[in-house]
Design a protein around this motif. Structure first.
Motif, PDB file in Angstrom:
ATOM      1  N   ASP A 287       0.848  -1.192   0.000  1.00  0.00           N
ATOM      2  CA  ASP A 287       0.000   0.000   0.000  1.00  0.00           C
ATOM      3  C   ASP A 287       0.885   1.244   0.000  1.00  0.00           C
ATOM      4  OD1 ASP A 287      -2.060   1.760   0.129  1.00  0.00           O
ATOM      5  OD2 ASP A 287      -2.700   1.255   2.173  1.00  0.00           O
ATOM      6  N   ASP A 288       1.279   1.644  -1.217  1.00  0.00           N
ATOM      7  CA  ASP A 288       2.158   2.811  -1.351  1.00  0.00           C
ATOM      8  C   ASP A 288       1.538   3.911  -2.212  1.00  0.00           C
ATOM      9  OD1 ASP A 288       2.241   1.590  -3.778  1.00  0.00           O
ATOM     10  OD2 ASP A 288       4.413   1.322  -3.867  1.00  0.00           O
ATOM     11  N   GLY A 289       0.208   3.824  -2.437  1.00  0.00           N
ATOM     12  CA  GLY A 289      -0.467   4.850  -3.212  1.00  0.00           C
ATOM     13  C   GLY A 289      -0.519   4.585  -4.698  1.00  0.00           C
ATOM     14  N   LYS A 290       0.182   3.553  -5.172  1.00  0.00           N
ATOM     15  CA  LYS A 290       0.185   3.222  -6.594  1.00  0.00           C
ATOM     16  C   LYS A 290      -0.866   2.155  -6.873  1.00  0.00           C
ATOM     17  CE  LYS A 290       5.113   4.239  -7.153  1.00  0.00           C
ATOM     18  NZ  LYS A 290       6.441   3.712  -7.554  1.00  0.00           N
ATOM     19  N   ILE A 291      -1.473   2.251  -8.063  1.00  0.00           N
ATOM     20  CA  ILE A 291      -2.528   1.299  -8.424  1.00  0.00           C
ATOM     21  C   ILE A 291      -1.907   0.101  -9.141  1.00  0.00           C
ATOM     22  CG2 ILE A 291      -4.621   0.938  -9.768  1.00  0.00           C
ATOM     23  CD1 ILE A 291      -5.380   3.806  -9.313  1.00  0.00           C
ATOM     24  N   ARG A 292      -1.834  -1.011  -8.445  1.00  0.00           N
ATOM     25  CA  ARG A 292      -1.344  -2.268  -9.010  1.00  0.00           C
ATOM     26  C   ARG A 292      -2.442  -3.337  -9.063  1.00  0.00           C
ATOM     27  NH1 ARG A 292       2.852  -0.805  -5.426  1.00  0.00           N
ATOM     28  NH2 ARG A 292       4.874  -0.416  -6.427  1.00  0.00           N
TER      29      ARG A 292
END
Length: 303
Positions: A287-292
């Motif tokens: 959960d680092d703000g990037k959409i994966r």
């Protein structure tokens, strides 16, 4: 050859590791050594289930992305010798690489969480509610059935090995009729007094207490309606006029099978194998703000 990697193939994280990849390469080396150079082999991934041919690269990609069938520990479709995969113990002949399939204890523990048992015996429960008593009785009955000898004076196979046959029905795409014919043939070939089920119906009765059943609902042959709730007693559909039953019989023209969702989701959370996957979006996701993954999007929060 170590095949323990097969039993962990449902774990996406494990499939991305070196141990699983080494196992896949070992399988491919073995399988392609049995065919002429340039030939294809059957792909044992969970989607192809040994029904489609593929090259080395194609089968490798399928096994890494989708995973190998967890029950495919004897590579009979790829030249493996069945007799070389069994070891004789003091009481029971058990395929060491197939331990996850014949081990009914794990299956029963997922179906009856909170119940305890040791070997063939069943631990006591508190008995405070009717539900607990009922679960305890079902568990006790299943354990007794699982540990019965396959036939009198048999010291090599017990009844839980017959579950291996049942588990192969869907992956091998056997029809109900062919499966019942196979059971009938095997039962006649075994000594009298054997505990093998006579038919698919009898086999289903053996495992029905594991739960996850389905509901049969008659349907209009033109897909207009379901004979359900208020319409459960109707004989024909009032718009298209199609009859509910075949002529001169009570056999429905079409049947819908409804698989209740809630108990299946509950079982996924109960299982020691799948529970970690069910919580991955919360516990294992980066959960680092990037959409994966869909779980990274705002819409996921509204589900």
């Amino acid at each position: 050859m170590d095949k323990s990697w097969i039993h962990k193939s449902r774990d996406r994280g494990f499939r991305a590791g070196d141990i699983y990849e080494a196992g896949v390469n070992g399988f491919l080396n073995f399988a392609f050594s049995k065919v002429p150079i340039g030939e294809k082999i059957l792909c044992p991934c969970v989607n192809c289930i040994n029904q489609r041919l593929g090259t080395w690269d194609e089968v490798f990609d399928h096994l890494i992305v989708d995973g190998i069938m967890t029950g495919y520990t004897i590579w009979s479709f790829h030249g493996d010798d069945i007799s070389s995969n069994t070891t004789v113990t003091e009481n029971v002949t058990v395929d060491e690489e197939d331990e996850d399939i014949v081990n009914m204890h794990d299956i029963l523990q997922d179906a009856f969480p909170g119940q305890t048992f040791e070997g063939v015996g069943v631990g006591t429960t508190s008995g405070h509610t009717e539900e607990i008593r009922d679960d305890s009785q079902k568990l006790h009955r299943l354990m007794q059935e699982a540990e019965k000898a396959l036939y009198p004076k048999c010291n090599k196979f017990i009844n839980r090995h017959s579950c291996c046959i049942i588990s192969h029905k869907v992956p091998m795409q056997w029809s109900d009729k062919s499966f019942s014919m196979l059971l009938d043939l095997l039962k006649k070939a075994l000594p009298q007094g054997n505990t093998l089920p006579n038919s698919l119906y009898e086999a289903k009765k053996m495992v029905k207490d594991l739960g996850l059943s389905y509901n049969k609902i008659d349907a209009c042959p033109n897909d207009c309606m379901l004979y359900w709730k208020d319409a459960s007693n109707e004989k024909s559909y009032r718009i298209c006029g199609a009859s509910r039953y075949e002529s001169k019989s009570k056999v429905p023209e079409k049947t819908l099978r409804h698989f209740p969702l809630i108990p299946r989701v509950q079982r996924l959370y109960r299982s020691s194998v799948t529970s970690s996957d069910m919580r991955w979006h919360k516990d294992g996701r980066i959960d680092d703000g990037k959409i994966r993954h869909p779980a990274d999007a705002e819409a996921w929060k509204d589900l």
